[in-house]
Design a protein around this motif. Sequence first.
Motif, mmCIF file in Angstrom:
data_model
loop_
_atom_site.group_PDB
_atom_site.id
_atom_site.type_symbol
_atom_site.label_atom_id
_atom_site.label_comp_id
_atom_site.label_asym_id
_atom_site.label_seq_id
_atom_site.Cartn_x
_atom_site.Cartn_y
_atom_site.Cartn_z
ATOM 1 N N VAL A 14 -7.163 0.312 6.881
ATOM 2 C CA VAL A 14 -6.122 -0.513 6.699
ATOM 3 C C VAL A 14 -4.534 0.094 6.871
ATOM 4 O O VAL A 14 -3.618 -0.761 7.090
ATOM 5 C CB VAL A 14 -6.467 -1.325 5.470
ATOM 6 C CG1 VAL A 14 -5.226 -2.283 5.018
ATOM 7 C CG2 VAL A 14 -7.827 -1.861 5.417
ATOM 8 N N SER A 15 -4.522 1.096 6.254
ATOM 9 C CA SER A 15 -3.194 1.794 6.003
ATOM 10 C C SER A 15 -2.619 1.956 7.345
ATOM 11 O O SER A 15 -1.469 1.950 7.648
ATOM 12 C CB SER A 15 -3.243 3.068 5.106
ATOM 13 O OG SER A 15 -2.017 3.677 5.311
ATOM 14 N N ILE B 169 3.405 10.175 4.664
ATOM 15 C CA ILE B 169 4.045 9.106 3.953
ATOM 16 C C ILE B 169 3.921 7.918 4.938
ATOM 17 O O ILE B 169 4.844 7.444 5.748
ATOM 18 C CB ILE B 169 5.360 9.505 3.822
ATOM 19 C CG1 ILE B 169 5.418 11.121 3.418
ATOM 20 C CG2 ILE B 169 6.161 8.855 2.768
ATOM 21 C CD1 ILE B 169 6.955 11.727 3.539
ATOM 22 N N PRO B 170 2.828 6.876 4.391
ATOM 23 C CA PRO B 170 2.891 5.836 5.340
ATOM 24 C C PRO B 170 3.807 4.838 5.225
ATOM 25 O O PRO B 170 4.271 4.154 6.687
ATOM 26 C CB PRO B 170 1.468 5.237 4.825
ATOM 27 C CG PRO B 170 0.800 6.240 4.048
ATOM 28 C CD PRO B 170 1.982 7.115 3.413
ATOM 29 N N MET C 146 0.687 -1.159 0.021
ATOM 30 C CA MET C 146 0.011 0.138 0.077
ATOM 31 C C MET C 146 0.741 1.198 0.115
ATOM 32 O O MET C 146 0.386 2.346 -0.591
ATOM 33 C CB MET C 146 -1.092 -0.042 1.300
ATOM 34 C CG MET C 146 -1.832 -0.978 1.289
ATOM 35 S SD MET C 146 -3.132 -1.004 2.513
ATOM 36 C CE MET C 146 -3.853 0.599 2.101
ATOM 37 N N GLY C 147 1.946 1.229 0.821
ATOM 38 C CA GLY C 147 2.958 2.415 0.860
ATOM 39 C C GLY C 147 3.352 2.487 -0.454
ATOM 40 O O GLY C 147 3.986 3.858 -0.779
ATOM 41 N N THR C 148 3.623 1.664 -1.251
ATOM 42 C CA THR C 148 4.210 1.879 -2.593
ATOM 43 C C THR C 148 3.367 2.240 -3.705
ATOM 44 O O THR C 148 3.792 2.734 -4.933
ATOM 45 C CB THR C 148 5.114 0.652 -3.013
ATOM 46 O OG1 THR C 148 3.934 -0.579 -3.057
ATOM 47 C CG2 THR C 148 6.237 0.195 -1.949
ATOM 48 N N GLY C 149 2.004 2.068 -3.418
ATOM 49 C CA GLY C 149 1.158 2.274 -4.248
ATOM 50 C C GLY C 149 0.781 1.202 -5.640
ATOM 51 O O GLY C 149 -0.124 1.399 -6.182
ATOM 52 N N TYR D 93 1.224 1.067 11.990
ATOM 53 C CA TYR D 93 1.262 0.539 13.566
ATOM 54 C C TYR D 93 1.053 -0.715 13.993
ATOM 55 O O TYR D 93 1.786 -1.097 15.071
ATOM 56 C CB TYR D 93 0.314 1.447 14.318
ATOM 57 C CG TYR D 93 0.545 2.926 13.956
ATOM 58 C CD1 TYR D 93 1.413 3.693 14.493
ATOM 59 C CD2 TYR D 93 -0.543 3.585 13.306
ATOM 60 C CE1 TYR D 93 1.557 5.036 14.225
ATOM 61 C CE2 TYR D 93 -0.556 5.121 13.200
ATOM 62 C CZ TYR D 93 0.505 5.771 13.487
ATOM 63 O OH TYR D 93 0.657 7.040 13.071
ATOM 64 N N GLY D 94 0.959 -1.598 13.121
ATOM 65 C CA GLY D 94 0.476 -2.883 13.383
ATOM 66 C C GLY D 94 1.901 -3.648 13.899
ATOM 67 O O GLY D 94 2.049 -4.554 14.607
#
Length: 204
Positions: free
Chosen positions: A16-17, A74-75, A1-4, A22-23
């Motif tokens: 979800v992000s 910026i996740p 998800m962070g990379t798109g 933090y998971g």
Amino acid sequence: MGTGLVTIPGETGNAVSDFAVYGGCWVLGFAHHEGVLKQVPRYLAVSGATLIMGFGLWWASGHLGPDGWDLNDIPLAQATWSFGVVVILLQYAPSWQELPGRLARWDKLVTLSNNRAVTIYLWHNLLIMATVPIIDQLYNLPFLESDAATSFLDKADTFLMFVLIWPLIAVAILTFGWIEDIAAKRRPRLWPNGGVVGESEEGD
């Protein structure tokens, strides 16, 4: 998800992000509590964490958000930087029954925060937003209607939010905090700061 490469739209994607960001830190907390993290040699854990943090900063440098280096925008950088920092902190975290020396004066506050960590985490964002309409009411006070007073309130907005958030968090702890005790199958306590009335149980 962070990379798109994977995208989930709407509030579901945001949830979800956040969980993904933090998971990893939650898992580290479990690993620390169970003693698994101690089985990793400190030099290996710290050097690995440093590399992960470095990657986070590198990724952030090429994906700056509207507020620049604010990692909240910026996740992937937030996830990797936070993960590395938590690894290092847990590797060097001392095990104290009470805070030593001058830190002892903060012992009850730290104990309360530990015993109500979930309540504080769940409510703090909402309470920060709640400070805004409260502060807005100050503009309606007769003695604060001058241009000078309005200018002062505009400049002191962030400071006023900081001041207001603490009594609001205290109200949330008193109102909802006892649910944490029920969930943990403990006797409900209103203000568990380690005092005579609300001693902190092992594992809090």
